[in-house]
Design a protein around this motif. Structure first.
Motif, PDB file in Angstrom:
ATOM      1  N   GLY A   1       0.810  -1.220   0.000  1.00  0.00           N
ATOM      2  CA  GLY A   1       0.000   0.000   0.000  1.00  0.00           C
ATOM      3  C   GLY A   1       0.838   1.262   0.000  1.00  0.00           C
TER       4      GLY A   1
ATOM      5  N   THR B   1      -1.592   3.634   6.776  1.00  0.00           N
ATOM      6  CA  THR B   1      -2.922   3.077   6.496  1.00  0.00           C
ATOM      7  C   THR B   1      -2.931   1.547   6.544  1.00  0.00           C
ATOM      8  OG1 THR B   1      -3.360   4.989   5.099  1.00  0.00           O
ATOM      9  CG2 THR B   1      -4.881   3.134   4.885  1.00  0.00           C
ATOM     10  N   PRO B   2      -1.987   0.844   5.884  1.00  0.00           N
ATOM     11  CA  PRO B   2      -2.062  -0.626   5.937  1.00  0.00           C
ATOM     12  C   PRO B   2      -1.917  -1.159   7.363  1.00  0.00           C
ATOM     13  CG  PRO B   2      -0.578   0.100   4.165  1.00  0.00           C
ATOM     14  CD  PRO B   2      -0.914   1.311   4.974  1.00  0.00           C
TER      15      PRO B   2
ATOM     16  N   ASP C   1      -5.275  -0.504   9.057  1.00  0.00           N
ATOM     17  CA  ASP C   1      -6.260  -1.471   8.547  1.00  0.00           C
ATOM     18  C   ASP C   1      -6.113  -2.799   9.279  1.00  0.00           C
ATOM     19  OD1 ASP C   1      -7.131   0.398   6.735  1.00  0.00           O
ATOM     20  OD2 ASP C   1      -6.103  -0.451   5.014  1.00  0.00           O
TER      21      ASP C   1
END
Lengths: 286, 286, 286, 286, 286, 286
Positions: free
Chosen positions: D128, D155-156, D159
């Motif tokens: 990502g 973000t990854p 997540d």
């Protein structure tokens, strides 16, 4: 208004159990014909619907457009062709129907509801493929673009309810042939009510309800079990123009709607009276 | 189709960066006039919009209804009254406008998009109080129910986009006086695009774009900075019927739309060509 | 590119029904071997996958690592021990396999997809307990850390898809004994496709598909019903190295995958050609 | 275990305020070097991390891979080229680094955490686009594919945390040139901790902490305010290989991490002791 | 505390599998009688519950109020009327019960949990119609406002758990006659545990558990299958005041609770010992 | 009821704009004293609250417990000690207060609301740490466990509203010293209303409102701007027991509550009359 503040309180308290009963339930109102002609009555109906929606009822308004269609056909000088006594809906007639239903009546109702403080959204049977139809043959007679419902997908109505709108639905349908079909609004309302799992279907008509003696309003039959309908037809108590309306009520109940009502739209606030009084008005089918 | 499978692959690969660029962005397309008259062109436009929506673009279609309104006025024998050279929109004319826009054009577009495999939802400026309008006076002249936008609330459009529909918007507005007003579709499209924070506003017209010499299509001006527009008007390059269209583009850009385009709707798939080729077509305002 | 803008539009329009058909469906692509060796072909495959993901398809990439594993074993001077003609995977060999699959091939694919504008997330069968395996015995022969799948839990893949990533999956599995097992990538892809309820499993190979006469590429069998496979084996049409690949297709279809394909990864953009043309390419199992 | 049930209860009660304090907070643990070599110590670290994650702490594990990389380079007979005394990372060396970090160490850690009952997900800086890097020049010397972090997008990691995984992160980064860069794991851990708004960054090292006299373990400095660091360097108390580690702690704190710790990974369960005792162990930077 | 940091770590590691086992499971603790009288023991119980809730267990506390009710009745000089040897609960007595349970014991428990760092919410069987009851007749004798449970709706408890509270439940119930009924807390706890699908029901009592010889604590029966209970009653091993408590355990297990426990609330942290040691304490019913 | 169905409809229609105005707004009602004594009046208040909640208003009920506390103190023979003319709240008195407020009044109100068809949830200031308090000294005089509010956290109230309950709040608070404090209910209601961002705070009292001449009910002052209050106190119009009530109204408005009302709880359905009539009743502060 000649009603005192104390009476206001009393009335609201009296309405409480009804509000509780219908809270979060879906009510489909079919509106059309003469009740729609008088501006004052229309105002009263709009007020009733906004009120129902504010007390937590999911209200759906399905409408036809009878007299305004006839007027418009006259205005454009369209002569109707009749087949076996029934009006043939050719392409040009269908265009007029579509325009009046979807462009005039539907939008006027949306505007009125918004004006009364409601949040309304105009829909028609074409939106999101809501009403799928095919050519209907009445006793083998081709009536042109008159359709019967082959499928109802109430997703667009539920989407609108979920966002807090009162959906206002014009009842044309799309054929697989790419043509638009005119759908009887009572029938469409019954099918939509069933697909929504509605608590009630209310047909706002210009009669008091089902009368045992059609010339005597005092002979109103307040409750009819749908299993009695064939017998009432045989007895001639249900006859003529009443038959299709009552068929819609029967179909709605058979498909799972809890109650279907034929009430008198000429009486102001008849929806409120029906829903917020013990006796109700008109005839209830269950 | 004379294009081989290998070319198909090549084209798709070529389109990839454009698809990436517009992914999840909002594109407002204004559609009307002659591009809407030809069935074949309309088909191509519908296909383009369904395609855009499938590759992850939030597509909004705003439409007018020019020629069909004129036809209908003629059919009902409505003679237009002119004030200072401009058509006066009385109540009866407004009814016709409303019917054609909201009942005919809007529904036909919904039906076409659905038929092409899209999911469309017909809306008008009255739904959920989307377009608020007031009477417009052109140089002090009362034109009847012609309105100018006082407020735009795109909630109903966003609700529809969120549920995966292509919203199709007919541009009438509601006045605080309870009347419906006819709103110029270009202006409405510009305001809606701005309120949606759109990436692009595309006006589908029947000209190639802005020409330096209006008689020579080879003099197309591909890109215009909105700050140059007053100068181009002074030079007479923008003139006549072009002025309001370009004003819409300028207003859209000024209110935050990234790009506004005037492209030639007479050319099949002009939207796809604009969006998926390096050069684009027509004139882009930024 | 020698393709005009008009052709671009035509191609996109032509692709529309395919895009609609696969919208929101899951496609598992198994990639490995020679198609992965050529940089140019790899580029084309990556582009295809990013494109599929952008047009709303849920793409999962499962990969093996054949030639790169052999290279690495050679580099570290690891001599393979053979048991009954099959390579024995000892602890040291498994380490190399794990490193090449999970550290080299997987990461290179993630990097390439990201570089093409996609959003990729590298996973392996150990993550979240995705692939559970146990020691496999080929005809009673112990092959060391070669495993067969005992359970597949695609939660980590679904989590990644939900967040918009293209999951890239290296196919080792964890044994209950705490050891890592090497899992055949074709088999793993079939099991993953089944567990995801995929629409399609595509095996990118270095043959054109199933040929009736293996020396004549014109004898391609485009469609095979999985029930015909035993017969085709008996006839010798399916033989040798083809058998395990076709077994994977059969297993995927038997477990509910709609279509399984063996296509030629040596042809650029073969995935796009398969998915966006009427005929497709290679052999489809259903 | 020689601890009675009553003592068990007492210890848990004693741990309560610490559990409350860190509940729902993010802790980044940097793990590498010798603490990772001993199987027993590794086991203890894995147990600690699973425990932290079960008591409601968001745990992120960042790892390097020092000794295993050296081993592998030796195995493949790769001779290192030195530039100004520093090892030059050519393409082939980077491949080995990537394989060991992403394919061996990362996967082994995932497997161990899963085996201890945790839910782990292996990530690397390429996933990502998590770590963006560019070529680093040490005093103007080109070291090849050694990179410095230009951007971190967690973000990854978020997540994965959201789905209840312990993210395990290998620290390579992607350059805009499409190349993979080797990133110092301490630096990456500091940047990731800052981007996550972590409560703590814990560097598991093979020293007891910062010692006033490096030959006397009794001279441990338990708490250092980051503003004192330059002075401690001037005094020679921080020197040599300690400098980069302490710089990471300083950078983490400066970028908003609440506390950074250098603790002794050779001591079993040092993470638990640090987090669940009053004194803590090692040196804390604030 | 005489336990070293190393032992702390060891204990936590030892607790890990238990924490994993109960993670996200629901545990209902019934608390009352003498264990509630001692301030120190109460403190220990509160600490245990806060700890359980922090390690991810959904904890529900159900309480009675025995001695405090008797005290209060004495204070107000209320003389109890006995019917067939059982205390008759008249309106005035019920008022005292309600006040002590709902106003004193419940609020004190909430305060204590909050004080220990937990998040507690006081509920009673009247909230949201949680416990529906009717007058109970013991062998035909009317005992006044003593009720038996006719329905349990745990929605308010689940709402509180969902928001992260430890629900503390006082066990009165509402009759359809509008009266409040006193409900035996053990019975209510069993029904609530069943309705919640709890993993465990723990009755904190003032005995060690079920003893084979009630005078010898070394004859504790650690595990009882509910099918053996009738036999144990026949043998006289279960007798007297034990019978109703064990009936509750049987009913809970029969209605789907996985395990029910009778443990000794006089022992500090008995809940932790039961849950985080291999042997557990007291008697377990399954 | 002597009101016809038509009048029912008329009243509902009349109520429509008020329902619209308060839809989804928060109304805090403070209830206590004499209005709570009469069973009939209490019934009317409960009905009003259920009705408000059904028409989409977020209703919060805050209550005191005056007379019932005095009764109970008498029953247990607790003699009050007075300090400087004020009642000293010792530990034993506080216990009685807590029991009556939290166990008797609160639960009776919950039961009544449930009985009227509402969904009620009893809360107190201790739940979730809602009301934080500290010992209050009146002119330097220690009054024991009488507290002043130091912080209000309405999370538990919002949680309950979100799940559709009518929260019923007993107003004790928790001190940092672990003690419970008695909090004046009017003050607590004002602070809670402010923290909720309530539209209205309604104090149900046993006077008609603020009278210019306290002996003449015809001199009611219907609207007071909070800035006029000091002047009204100076003039002696606000005096005696009115001062603290009006101070609460002033504080609520100053802290952002839109309107605060003092209305006559002795009049049946006074809340409905206030909210659903043009004039309202009692005195409104803004």
């Amino acid at each position: 208004m000649g009603i005192s503040e104390n009476e206001t309180a009393q009335v609201l308290v009296h309405a409480l159990p009804y509000i509780q009963q219908y809270n979060n339930k879906t009510i489909v109102v079919k509106y059309g014909g003469n009740a729609m002609v008088s501006g004052e009555l229309k105002d009263a109906v709009m007020t009733d619907l906004v009120l129902l929606s504010l007390v937590g009822i999911r209200v759906v308004l399905v409408h036809g457009g009878g007299p305004e269609i006839t007027d418009m056909l006259k205005k454009v000088g369209k002569e109707s062709r009749f087949v076996g006594g029934l009006r043939y809906t050719d392409r040009e007639t269908m265009d007029i129907v579509q325009m009046v239903l979807g462009g005039k009546v539907n939008k006027d109702l949306v505007l009125s509801l918004q004006h009364k403080g409601g949040r309304a959204l105009g829909l028609c049977g074409l939106d999101g493929g809501m009403i799928e139809a095919e050519r209907m043959f009445a006793d083998g007679t081709d009536l042109g673009q008159v359709g019967q419902v082959t499928n109802v997908d109430v997703t667009p109505i539920n989407d609108a309810l979920e966002h807090g709108y009162i959906p206002v639905v014009a009842t044309m349908g799309a054929g697989r042939d790419g043509k638009v079909y005119n759908i009887n609004a009572d029938t469409a309302a019954a099918r939509i009510a069933a697909a929504l799992g509605a608590e009630k279907l209310i047909l706002l008509t210009d009669i008091r309800g089902l009368l045992r003696d059609k010339n005597d309003e005092n002979t109103l039959i307040p409750v009819v079990n749908v299993s009695e309908v064939p017998n009432l037809i045989r007895q001639g108590i249900i006859s003529g123009g009443m038959i299709p309306k009552i068929d819609c009520c029967v179909e709605a109940v058979r498909r799972g709607v809890n109650r279907a009502h034929i009430i008198d739209g000429r009486r102001p606030h008849s929806i409120l009276v029906e829903m917020f009084s013990d006796g109700g008005i008109g005839t209830m089918f269950l």
